[in-house]
Design a protein around this motif. Structure first.
Motif, PDB file in Angstrom:
ATOM      1  N   GLN A 171       0.846  -1.187   0.000  1.00 21.04           N
ATOM      2  CA  GLN A 171       0.000   0.000   0.000  1.00 21.04           C
ATOM      3  C   GLN A 171       0.880   1.234   0.000  1.00 21.04           C
ATOM      4  O   GLN A 171       1.802   1.363   0.806  1.00 21.04           O
ATOM      5  CB  GLN A 171      -0.951   0.020   1.205  1.00 21.04           C
ATOM      6  CG  GLN A 171      -1.991   1.139   1.146  1.00 21.04           C
ATOM      7  CD  GLN A 171      -3.050   0.999   2.228  1.00 21.04           C
ATOM      8  OE1 GLN A 171      -2.910   0.210   3.163  1.00 21.04           O
ATOM      9  NE2 GLN A 171      -4.139   1.745   2.088  1.00 21.04           N
ATOM     10  N   ARG A 172       0.601   2.154  -0.932  1.00 19.53           N
ATOM     11  CA  ARG A 172       1.398   3.359  -1.070  1.00 19.53           C
ATOM     12  C   ARG A 172       0.984   4.420  -0.047  1.00 19.53           C
ATOM     13  O   ARG A 172      -0.077   4.312   0.574  1.00 19.53           O
ATOM     14  CB  ARG A 172       1.262   3.923  -2.493  1.00 19.53           C
ATOM     15  CG  ARG A 172       1.567   2.894  -3.565  1.00 19.53           C
ATOM     16  CD  ARG A 172       1.649   3.463  -4.961  1.00 19.53           C
ATOM     17  NE  ARG A 172       0.650   4.482  -5.266  1.00 19.53           N
ATOM     18  CZ  ARG A 172       0.397   4.921  -6.505  1.00 19.53           C
ATOM     19  NH1 ARG A 172       1.075   4.429  -7.522  1.00 19.53           N
ATOM     20  NH2 ARG A 172      -0.514   5.846  -6.724  1.00 19.53           N
ATOM     21  N   GLU A 173       1.803   5.439   0.088  1.00 23.28           N
ATOM     22  CA  GLU A 173       1.507   6.506   1.041  1.00 23.28           C
ATOM     23  C   GLU A 173       0.236   7.262   0.677  1.00 23.28           C
ATOM     24  O   GLU A 173      -0.437   7.811   1.555  1.00 23.28           O
ATOM     25  CB  GLU A 173       2.695   7.477   1.117  1.00 23.28           C
ATOM     26  CG  GLU A 173       3.928   6.894   1.795  1.00 23.28           C
ATOM     27  CD  GLU A 173       5.036   7.917   1.943  1.00 23.28           C
ATOM     28  OE1 GLU A 173       4.836   9.078   1.512  1.00 23.28           O
ATOM     29  OE2 GLU A 173       6.103   7.564   2.490  1.00 23.28           O
ATOM     30  N   ASP A 174      -0.103   7.291  -0.629  1.00 21.79           N
ATOM     31  CA  ASP A 174      -1.322   7.993  -1.042  1.00 21.79           C
ATOM     32  C   ASP A 174      -2.577   7.154  -0.855  1.00 21.79           C
ATOM     33  O   ASP A 174      -3.675   7.586  -1.204  1.00 21.79           O
ATOM     34  CB  ASP A 174      -1.218   8.466  -2.497  1.00 21.79           C
ATOM     35  CG  ASP A 174      -1.043   7.311  -3.492  1.00 21.79           C
ATOM     36  OD1 ASP A 174      -1.164   6.132  -3.082  1.00 21.79           O
ATOM     37  OD2 ASP A 174      -0.777   7.588  -4.676  1.00 21.79           O
ATOM     38  N   GLY A 175      -2.421   5.946  -0.292  1.00 23.71           N
ATOM     39  CA  GLY A 175      -3.562   5.098  -0.009  1.00 23.71           C
ATOM     40  C   GLY A 175      -3.853   4.062  -1.066  1.00 23.71           C
ATOM     41  O   GLY A 175      -4.578   3.089  -0.802  1.00 23.71           O
ATOM     42  N   TYR A 176      -3.320   4.236  -2.277  1.00 23.29           N
ATOM     43  CA  TYR A 176      -3.563   3.265  -3.342  1.00 23.29           C
ATOM     44  C   TYR A 176      -2.822   1.961  -3.049  1.00 23.29           C
ATOM     45  O   TYR A 176      -1.744   1.966  -2.462  1.00 23.29           O
ATOM     46  CB  TYR A 176      -3.114   3.813  -4.692  1.00 23.29           C
ATOM     47  CG  TYR A 176      -4.085   4.806  -5.293  1.00 23.29           C
ATOM     48  CD1 TYR A 176      -5.170   4.380  -6.048  1.00 23.29           C
ATOM     49  CD2 TYR A 176      -3.912   6.175  -5.100  1.00 23.29           C
ATOM     50  CE1 TYR A 176      -6.057   5.288  -6.596  1.00 23.29           C
ATOM     51  CE2 TYR A 176      -4.797   7.099  -5.645  1.00 23.29           C
ATOM     52  CZ  TYR A 176      -5.870   6.642  -6.393  1.00 23.29           C
ATOM     53  OH  TYR A 176      -6.751   7.542  -6.927  1.00 23.29           O
ATOM     54  N   HIS A 177      -3.422   0.865  -3.489  1.00 22.31           N
ATOM     55  CA  HIS A 177      -2.833  -0.448  -3.255  1.00 22.31           C
ATOM     56  C   HIS A 177      -2.030  -0.902  -4.468  1.00 22.31           C
ATOM     57  O   HIS A 177      -2.470  -0.766  -5.614  1.00 22.31           O
ATOM     58  CB  HIS A 177      -3.932  -1.482  -2.951  1.00 22.31           C
ATOM     59  CG  HIS A 177      -4.561  -1.312  -1.608  1.00 22.31           C
ATOM     60  ND1 HIS A 177      -5.534  -0.371  -1.349  1.00 22.31           N
ATOM     61  CD2 HIS A 177      -4.349  -1.956  -0.429  1.00 22.31           C
ATOM     62  CE1 HIS A 177      -5.896  -0.445  -0.089  1.00 22.31           C
ATOM     63  NE2 HIS A 177      -5.193  -1.392   0.493  1.00 22.31           N
ATOM     64  N   GLN A 218      -7.165   8.485 -15.459  1.00 21.03           N
ATOM     65  CA  GLN A 218      -7.763   9.544 -14.651  1.00 21.03           C
ATOM     66  C   GLN A 218      -9.204   9.204 -14.265  1.00 21.03           C
ATOM     67  O   GLN A 218      -9.747   9.756 -13.310  1.00 21.03           O
ATOM     68  CB  GLN A 218      -7.744  10.876 -15.411  1.00 21.03           C
ATOM     69  CG  GLN A 218      -6.365  11.381 -15.763  1.00 21.03           C
ATOM     70  CD  GLN A 218      -6.410  12.690 -16.528  1.00 21.03           C
ATOM     71  OE1 GLN A 218      -7.154  13.609 -16.166  1.00 21.03           O
ATOM     72  NE2 GLN A 218      -5.627  12.784 -17.592  1.00 21.03           N
ATOM     73  N   SER A 230     -10.485  -0.900   2.041  1.00 25.08           N
ATOM     74  CA  SER A 230     -10.190  -0.248   3.323  1.00 25.08           C
ATOM     75  C   SER A 230     -10.387  -1.183   4.512  1.00 25.08           C
ATOM     76  O   SER A 230     -10.140  -0.793   5.653  1.00 25.08           O
ATOM     77  CB  SER A 230     -11.085   0.990   3.503  1.00 25.08           C
ATOM     78  OG  SER A 230     -12.457   0.621   3.557  1.00 25.08           O
TER      79      SER A 230
END
Length: 278
Positions: free
Chosen positions: A24-30, A135, A184
């Motif tokens: 999981q990245r810091e921006d919340g994306y997996h 996008q 989540s």
């Protein structure tokens, strides 16, 4: 040539043959690993070009505002990016269930980008359309590129993969699963070890979202139990649809004929090349 019989543009379903979350990245994306394959079961879209710049949805989905519909958003995004002066009226014969993990909204958006690129004569490349598509949703580039793919990153790093093309029975439970809620969930496995394409092709790989969805949605559990009587069953994406592979259309039809009354479903052929382009 693009598939446009009677000016109908196809937006196919996809299934995830497996789905692992690897971080999981810091921006919340997996970060994930997955394999996408198309089905020859499709939404059908038609487009009427307008001389003004209006983007109109002729038959919006119940509960979805036209301006929130992914086809409208895709048309407006392409129109703005290309400074296009034309508009369009969009009509959809919706056959893919919402919230089913079959990618219907993303597929509709991708077909809109591909169709309007041609109809508005914009001459954008596939890669350019895919960059726009991300996008709108992480799955949109898959449908723009139009080939079965091994995907990594957040789903944007794609490489073509050659798969078997069996018949699938797809069961559609009477429930819509929230992708955001599953991603989540505190119990979602987020650190799967990386696997190789060869390991997947030799049988390795599961859907790590499946256990959580089965626990939260009894309808999905029941669908998997039904299909598992005939062939190994798996959920696609974050659900709710589940599928099983068969080696003949006849076997698939026989299973579909036994589907419990509270469930719906369909049969479809797996396709390595998107029906949009084939």
């Amino acid at each position: 040539m693009l598939n446009k019989p009677n000016k109908i543009w196809l937006a196919p379903a996809k299934i995830n043959r497996f789905l692992h979350i690897t971080g999981q990245r810091e921006d919340g994306y997996h970060e994930l690993q997955t394999v996408f394959q198309f089905l020859d079961h499709c939404d059908e879209l038609s487009f009427t070009i307008r001389s003004d710049n209006k983007i109109l949805h002729q038959n919006p989905l119940a509960g979805v505002k036209p301006e929130d519909d992914l086809t409208v958003r895709a048309a407006k995004l392409l129109q703005h990016d290309a400074s296009a002066t034309q508009g369009v009226e969009i009509s959809i014969n919706k056959r893919l269930p919402m919230g089913g993990g079959l990618g219907g909204g993303s597929s509709d958006a991708a077909t809109t980008l591909v169709a309007l690129n041609e109809l508005w004569q914009l001459n954008r490349s596939t890669d350019e359309l895919a960059k726009l598509g991300v996008q709108l949703g992480a799955d949109v580039p898959i449908f723009v590129h139009g080939y079965a793919a091994w995907a990594e990153g957040v789903g944007e790093r794609l490489s073509e993969i050659e798969l078997d093309e069996p018949w699938f029975v797809v069961v559609v439970p009477s429930v819509s699963v929230s992708t955001a809620a599953i991603f989540s969930h505190p119990d979602l496995p987020r650190h799967c070890a990386l696997i190789t394409q060869n390991e997947f092709l030799s049988g390795k790989g599961t859907n790590v979202c499946e256990l959580i969805v089965r626990e939260k949605y009894p309808q999905v559990e029941q669908a998997i139990q039904f299909l598992a009587q005939f062939s190994p069953a798996r959920m696609t994406g974050t659900g709710a649809c589940v599928f099983a592979a068969l080696d003949s259309e006849q076997k698939a039809k026989k299973i579909l004929g036994q589907i419990p009354a509270k469930m719906t479903g369909f049969i479809a052929r797996g396709k390595n090349k998107s029906p949009l382009y084939s």
